[in-house]
Enzyme design. Structure first.
Site, PDB file in Angstrom:
ATOM      1  N   HIS A  45      43.345  47.325  37.501  1.00  0.00           N
ATOM      2  CA  HIS A  45      43.545  46.216  36.565  1.00  0.00           C
ATOM      3  C   HIS A  45      44.073  44.968  37.264  1.00  0.00           C
ATOM      4  O   HIS A  45      44.091  43.882  36.669  1.00  0.00           O
ATOM      5  CB  HIS A  45      44.506  46.634  35.447  1.00  0.00           C
ATOM      6  CG  HIS A  45      44.065  46.197  34.095  1.00  0.00           C
ATOM      7  ND1 HIS A  45      43.559  44.923  33.837  1.00  0.00           N
ATOM      8  CD2 HIS A  45      44.026  46.851  32.903  1.00  0.00           C
ATOM      9  CE1 HIS A  45      43.255  44.829  32.566  1.00  0.00           C
ATOM     10  NE2 HIS A  45      43.516  45.973  31.972  1.00  0.00           N
ATOM     11  N   ARG A  46      44.518  45.092  38.506  1.00  0.00           N
ATOM     12  CA  ARG A  46      44.936  43.905  39.251  1.00  0.00           C
ATOM     13  C   ARG A  46      43.740  43.052  39.650  1.00  0.00           C
ATOM     14  O   ARG A  46      43.851  41.831  39.833  1.00  0.00           O
ATOM     15  CB  ARG A  46      45.697  44.305  40.513  1.00  0.00           C
ATOM     16  CG  ARG A  46      46.984  45.058  40.281  1.00  0.00           C
ATOM     17  CD  ARG A  46      47.555  45.554  41.591  1.00  0.00           C
ATOM     18  NE  ARG A  46      46.655  46.480  42.273  1.00  0.00           N
ATOM     19  CZ  ARG A  46      46.891  47.024  43.461  1.00  0.00           C
ATOM     20  NH1 ARG A  46      48.022  46.732  44.106  1.00  0.00           N
ATOM     21  NH2 ARG A  46      46.024  47.862  44.006  1.00  0.00           N
TER      22      ARG A  46
END
Length: 491
Positions: A462-463
């Protein structure tokens, strides 16, 4: 370059340090710093050529054959079978062949220690003028720089120096055989030789010193078999008050009785399992992953597969076709073909797609890689995957096939499951999973029908991206599965 000549009139000079060459365990890549010796191809006294395979070692990822960068006579093997050696440690010592084998030191590190072989005149090379002390620099199989031209010879004692055994001629020179493994157990005042650090550690983990055993190796050297025998004997007999409290368990898979009468089994994390554990732990620790999934009607994919087979006379696997869709999807959403920098401050978006395919092998979970998959046609991608699948049955991938992946495709449907919240193959940032394909009721044009349905699960870092990118990639692959001929116009 050192050129040595041997003649019958002049005895060979004794080897000295200037003529001795130590072949060190090379860097095996991917941060692998140790390997286990699984097979020796040579023995002390053998004459070898430059680039001749001398040993097989098993790293955490693969079994590798190592060629010697030196030619000449082997005088010392520095490790026993099963011993772990680290990068930069010596494997063998080689001297010029004409120097004879008087300095041969046998196996150092867990087997024969201090053994010698006087050598014979007919073991030495004829006066060919061949340079035998030239290093090629080869460190891995296939990296040699010259043809093997040295005639191989064996010492009179055979491969492991057992001269005189069973011949009746030199039997007086052969010492009495040592006791069987574990025949004599612990004695506190005994100080038997122990070379292997793994043997020492194994004994210490079970509450005793390996040197207290009477070893079964040459010179009463303590081997792993001796420690295993001692562990089994201690487990089978009642322990005294000095024995360590609590249940004991073996290392290496040997069950040991616990205080409750049941048995525990302690299995060490070694080799490939150790690397997999470290990678998975690092992935879970560092990557804030998210998982999404989607059920997809794959009926038309099977129709397309059959049409391709009929049109071309060739077979295409479902995995190969989905892999083709994945490559196309990564070209549409290239941020998913990325990794993060070591400091986590940059996203490294890779220009090429190196597609990894998770494979369960005899050695454990591996992820062989199809490099530059974006340049392949569907047929070429199919062939590359088929090669990896065939090799996975043996698990002996070369190191190059296990490095450089940028995205992983995981087909766990073969295990009979529909989906999985998989762990990302660090340092990649995403993985697509394929579940089993089964017949299910499905609404088609407002009516129920029986269709072949597969669940796709997609895990992403998700980064690197948000849900819109991840969802866009997953629905793109799903659309290709539902309408495959849109993409498979050309094979």
């Amino acid at each position: 370059m050192v050129i040595m000549h041997a003649t019958s009139a002049t005895p060979p000079p004794a080897p000295n340090d200037a003529l001795r060459n130590d072949f060190l365990l090379p860097d095996l890549g991917e941060g692998l710093t140790e390997a286990e010796v699984v097979a020796w191809r040579v023995a002390p006294g053998d004459v070898i050529a430059i680039d001749q395979i001398v040993v097989e070692v098993e790293s955490a990822k693969s079994v590798v054959e190592l060629p010697s960068p030196y030619g000449g006579r082997v005088v010392t093997l520095h490790a026993a079978l099963g011993q772990v050696v680290h990068a930069g440690m010596p494997l063998i010592t080689v001297v010029p062949a004409e120097a004879g084998s008087a300095a041969a030191g046998g196996i150092v590190g867990g087997g024969i220690a201090g053994a010698t072989d006087a050598g014979r005149a007919d073991d030495r090379l004829p006066d060919t003028g061949l340079a035998v002390n030239v290093g090629s620099g080869a460190v891995l199989v296939g990296y040699g720089t010259m043809e093997s031209t040295v005639r191989l010879t064996r010492p009179a004692g055979g491969r492991f120096g057992n001269r005189g055994l069973g011949t009746g001629t030199d039997s007086a020179e052969v010492p009495a055989p040592p006791p069987a493994a574990g025949a004599l157990l612990l004695e506190e005042t005994r100080r038997s030789p122990v070379v292997s650090p793994l043997v020492r550690k194994l004994a210490k983990n079970h509450g005793f010193e390996a040197s207290q055993l009477l070893g079964s190796g040459t010179g009463f050297l303590v081997l792993k078999a001796d420690v295993d025998a001692a562990i089994a004997a201690r487990a089978a007999e009642p322990t005294n008050g000095d024995a360590p409290a609590g249940p004991a368990a073996s290392v290496g898979g040997m069950p040991v009785a616990s205080t409750s009468g049941a048995t525990d089994l302690r299995i060490p994390l070694t080799g490939l399992r150790k690397v997999v554990a470290a990678r998975l732990s690092q992935s879970r620790r560092e990557i804030p992953e998210a998982t999404i999934w989607l059920d997809v009607d794959a009926t038309e994919l099977f129709v397309a597969k059959d049409r391709l087979a009929k049109a071309t006379g060739e077979r295409f696997s479902i995995t190969a076709l989905i892999a083709r869709f994945v490559v196309a999807g990564l070209q549409q959403y290239p941020i998913l073909n990325s990794s993060l920098s070591a400091d986590g401050q940059e996203i490294i978006q890779h220009g090429g797609i190196n597609l990894g395919l998770a494979a369960q092998t005899r050695r454990g979970l591996m992820v062989p890689v199809v490099h530059n998959a974006h340049t392949f046609t569907t047929r070429e991608l199919r062939d590359a995957i088929a090669t990896l699948v065939a090799t996975s049955e043996r698990g002996d991938f070369p190191p190059a096939d296990l490095t450089g992946g940028t995205f992983t495709l995981n087909n766990y449907g073969g295990f009979g499951v529909d989906g999985s919240a998989a762990i990302i193959n660090y340092p990649e940032v995403a993985m697509l999973g394929i579940g089993r394909i089964i017949e299910r009721p499905w609404v088609v044009d407002g009516a129920l029908a029986v269709r072949r349905v597969v669940q796709l699960s997609f895990v992403f870092d998700h980064r690197v991206c948000d849900g819109d990118v991840a969802s866009g990639f997953l629905t793109y692959v799903a659309r290709c599965i539902e309408e495959p001929l849109l993409l498979l116009g050309t094979v």
